[in-house]
Structure formats: C-alpha cells, structure tokens
Design a protein around this motif. Structure first.
Motif, PDB file in Angstrom:
ATOM      1  N   HIS A  47     -11.065  22.422   4.201  1.00  0.00           N
ATOM      2  CA  HIS A  47     -11.307  21.318   4.891  1.00  0.00           C
ATOM      3  C   HIS A  47     -10.495  19.506   5.653  1.00  0.00           C
ATOM      4  O   HIS A  47     -10.379  19.278   3.804  1.00  0.00           O
ATOM      5  N   SER A  48     -10.679  18.977   6.674  1.00  0.00           N
ATOM      6  CA  SER A  48      -9.915  17.796   6.140  1.00  0.00           C
ATOM      7  C   SER A  48     -10.504  17.172   7.707  1.00  0.00           C
ATOM      8  O   SER A  48     -11.812  17.390   7.999  1.00  0.00           O
ATOM      9  N   ASP A  49     -10.375  15.490   7.745  1.00  0.00           N
ATOM     10  CA  ASP A  49     -11.238  14.625   8.572  1.00  0.00           C
ATOM     11  C   ASP A  49     -10.524  15.219   9.938  1.00  0.00           C
ATOM     12  O   ASP A  49      -8.964  15.855   9.947  1.00  0.00           O
ATOM     13  N   ARG A  50     -10.834  14.142  11.011  1.00  0.00           N
ATOM     14  CA  ARG A  50      -9.688  14.710  12.164  1.00  0.00           C
ATOM     15  C   ARG A  50      -8.277  13.812  12.596  1.00  0.00           C
ATOM     16  O   ARG A  50      -8.205  13.214  13.598  1.00  0.00           O
ATOM     17  N   GLY A  51      -7.629  13.218  11.408  1.00  0.00           N
ATOM     18  CA  GLY A  51      -6.764  12.279  11.355  1.00  0.00           C
ATOM     19  C   GLY A  51      -5.602  13.161  12.697  1.00  0.00           C
ATOM     20  O   GLY A  51      -5.451  14.455  12.158  1.00  0.00           O
ATOM     21  N   SER A  52      -4.804  12.255  12.983  1.00  0.00           N
ATOM     22  CA  SER A  52      -3.893  12.927  13.517  1.00  0.00           C
ATOM     23  C   SER A  52      -2.373  14.227  12.884  1.00  0.00           C
ATOM     24  O   SER A  52      -2.061  14.822  13.235  1.00  0.00           O
ATOM     25  N   GLN A  53      -2.764  13.525  11.352  1.00  0.00           N
ATOM     26  CA  GLN A  53      -1.555  14.203  10.497  1.00  0.00           C
ATOM     27  C   GLN A  53      -2.700  15.144  10.661  1.00  0.00           C
ATOM     28  O   GLN A  53      -1.573  16.652  10.386  1.00  0.00           O
ATOM     29  N   TYR A  54      -3.433  15.536   9.881  1.00  0.00           N
ATOM     30  CA  TYR A  54      -4.085  17.138   9.845  1.00  0.00           C
ATOM     31  C   TYR A  54      -4.144  18.063  11.487  1.00  0.00           C
ATOM     32  O   TYR A  54      -4.293  18.928  11.295  1.00  0.00           O
ATOM     33  N   CYS A  55      -4.492  17.004  12.739  1.00  0.00           N
ATOM     34  CA  CYS A  55      -4.467  17.744  13.913  1.00  0.00           C
ATOM     35  C   CYS A  55      -2.806  18.138  14.376  1.00  0.00           C
ATOM     36  O   CYS A  55      -3.034  18.815  15.806  1.00  0.00           O
ATOM     37  N   SER A  56      -1.799  18.035  14.040  1.00  0.00           N
ATOM     38  CA  SER A  56      -0.380  18.107  14.393  1.00  0.00           C
ATOM     39  C   SER A  56      -0.235  19.397  14.364  1.00  0.00           C
ATOM     40  O   SER A  56      -0.476  20.317  13.880  1.00  0.00           O
ATOM     41  N   VAL A  57       0.717  19.734  15.359  1.00  0.00           N
ATOM     42  CA  VAL A  57       1.361  21.513  15.452  1.00  0.00           C
ATOM     43  C   VAL A  57       1.626  21.715  14.326  1.00  0.00           C
ATOM     44  O   VAL A  57       1.241  23.147  14.062  1.00  0.00           O
ATOM     45  N   ASN A  58       3.063  21.151  13.801  1.00  0.00           N
ATOM     46  CA  ASN A  58       3.278  21.493  12.591  1.00  0.00           C
ATOM     47  C   ASN A  58       2.035  22.051  11.462  1.00  0.00           C
ATOM     48  O   ASN A  58       2.404  23.134  11.009  1.00  0.00           O
ATOM     49  N   TYR A  59       1.883  21.249  11.202  1.00  0.00           N
ATOM     50  CA  TYR A  59       0.759  21.481  10.599  1.00  0.00           C
ATOM     51  C   TYR A  59      -0.142  22.185  10.140  1.00  0.00           C
ATOM     52  O   TYR A  59      -0.210  23.085   9.568  1.00  0.00           O
TER      53      TYR A  59
ATOM     54  N   TRP B  19       0.990  -1.295   0.408  1.00  0.00           N
ATOM     55  CA  TRP B  19       0.655  -0.003   0.160  1.00  0.00           C
ATOM     56  C   TRP B  19       0.785   1.099  -0.230  1.00  0.00           C
ATOM     57  O   TRP B  19       2.425   0.797   0.286  1.00  0.00           O
ATOM     58  N   LEU B  20       0.558   2.697  -0.821  1.00  0.00           N
ATOM     59  CA  LEU B  20       1.312   3.442  -1.222  1.00  0.00           C
ATOM     60  C   LEU B  20       0.324   4.350   0.084  1.00  0.00           C
ATOM     61  O   LEU B  20      -1.433   4.349  -0.954  1.00  0.00           O
ATOM     62  N   PRO B  21       0.642   5.049   0.493  1.00  0.00           N
ATOM     63  CA  PRO B  21      -0.366   6.297   1.193  1.00  0.00           C
ATOM     64  C   PRO B  21       0.374   7.688  -0.102  1.00  0.00           C
ATOM     65  O   PRO B  21       0.932   7.652  -0.284  1.00  0.00           O
ATOM     66  N   LEU B  22      -1.287   8.173  -0.331  1.00  0.00           N
ATOM     67  CA  LEU B  22      -1.439   9.398  -1.039  1.00  0.00           C
ATOM     68  C   LEU B  22      -1.775   9.797  -0.530  1.00  0.00           C
ATOM     69  O   LEU B  22      -3.191   9.567  -0.452  1.00  0.00           O
TER      70      LEU B  22
ATOM     71  N   ARG C 299       5.560   5.349   3.652  1.00  0.00           N
ATOM     72  CA  ARG C 299       4.889   5.157   4.755  1.00  0.00           C
ATOM     73  C   ARG C 299       3.960   6.253   5.753  1.00  0.00           C
ATOM     74  O   ARG C 299       4.386   7.298   5.002  1.00  0.00           O
ATOM     75  N   LEU C 300       2.940   5.968   6.487  1.00  0.00           N
ATOM     76  CA  LEU C 300       1.821   7.122   6.684  1.00  0.00           C
ATOM     77  C   LEU C 300       2.550   7.997   7.663  1.00  0.00           C
ATOM     78  O   LEU C 300       2.934   7.419   8.847  1.00  0.00           O
ATOM     79  N   LYS C 301       2.936   8.802   7.481  1.00  0.00           N
ATOM     80  CA  LYS C 301       3.804  10.253   8.497  1.00  0.00           C
ATOM     81  C   LYS C 301       3.269  11.400   8.296  1.00  0.00           C
ATOM     82  O   LYS C 301       2.423  12.150   7.290  1.00  0.00           O
ATOM     83  N   ARG C 302       3.517  12.436   9.363  1.00  0.00           N
ATOM     84  CA  ARG C 302       2.437  14.113   9.525  1.00  0.00           C
ATOM     85  C   ARG C 302       3.093  14.529   8.435  1.00  0.00           C
ATOM     86  O   ARG C 302       2.306  15.181   7.965  1.00  0.00           O
TER      87      ARG C 302
END
Length: 106
Positions: free
Chosen positions: A75-87, A27-30, A49-52
């Motif tokens: 707009h996005s869902d509440r995934g941890s990547q989108y909730c990260s401080v840096n993002y 699987w390739l995250p896009l 791999r899936l990372k922030r």
C-alpha cells in the motif's frame, strides 16, 4: 471507506512512503517499505534527489531481505513514483497486489 492497516502475519501487507530528512547538505529523500504487522522497516533507499528509481530500490531491498510469497499487499499513496510503469511492473512480476490511497487521501 476505512483503510485496514492490520496484517495477520509477517510479509502479508507492506506500506511504502517517502520521507525527507534534514541534513547539513539539505533535504535527503528516504523511501521506506514497512511491514504492517511488526511496523519494522524491511527496505529503504536514499538519493540526492527524488526520482522514480528511489522507491524501486527500496522495494528491491525489501524483496531481497524478506522474499515474500506471492499475494503480498503493498500500500502507498498515489505519488508519481508509485504510479510509474516500471514500479508497477516490478510489483506485478513478483505477484504483489497493488493498493493505493484514494484521490486526495494521503
């Protein structure tokens, strides 16, 4: 509450999501950023791999390609990547308004 995914002009509302593409190596995250007016991908990134950093790279590419004015809604869902401080800091730095789905509502 109903979500409004319409836009009255280009680069006014963007959606963001992570998809998974099956390849011979697995699987390739896009990560994609989609302009909600044209429904066109304006930024994307892949990773082994899936990372922030994956969603931040897709956003950076969209910002370089489109250079939207301040006030864009992303707009996005509440995934941890989108909730990260840096993002979240990257969004705020560019004057992008943050919109996320409600809990349990992808």
């Amino acid at each position: 509450m109903a979500q409004d995914s319409t836009a009255d002009g280009p680069d006014r509302k963007w959606g963001a999501d992570i998809l998974y593409i099956w390849t011979v190596e697995g699987w390739l995250p896009l990560a994609i950023v989609l302009d909600l007016l044209s429904r066109r991908v304006v930024g994307w990134a892949t990773s082994d791999r899936l990372k922030r950093d994956l969603v931040a790279e897709a956003l950076r590419r969209a910002l370089v390609a489109r250079n939207p004015a301040s006030g864009l809604v992303r707009h996005s869902d509440r995934g941890s990547q989108y909730c990260s401080v840096n993002y979240q800091a990257l969004l705020r730095k560019r004057g992008i308004l943050i919109s996320m789905s409600g809990r349990g509502n992808c």
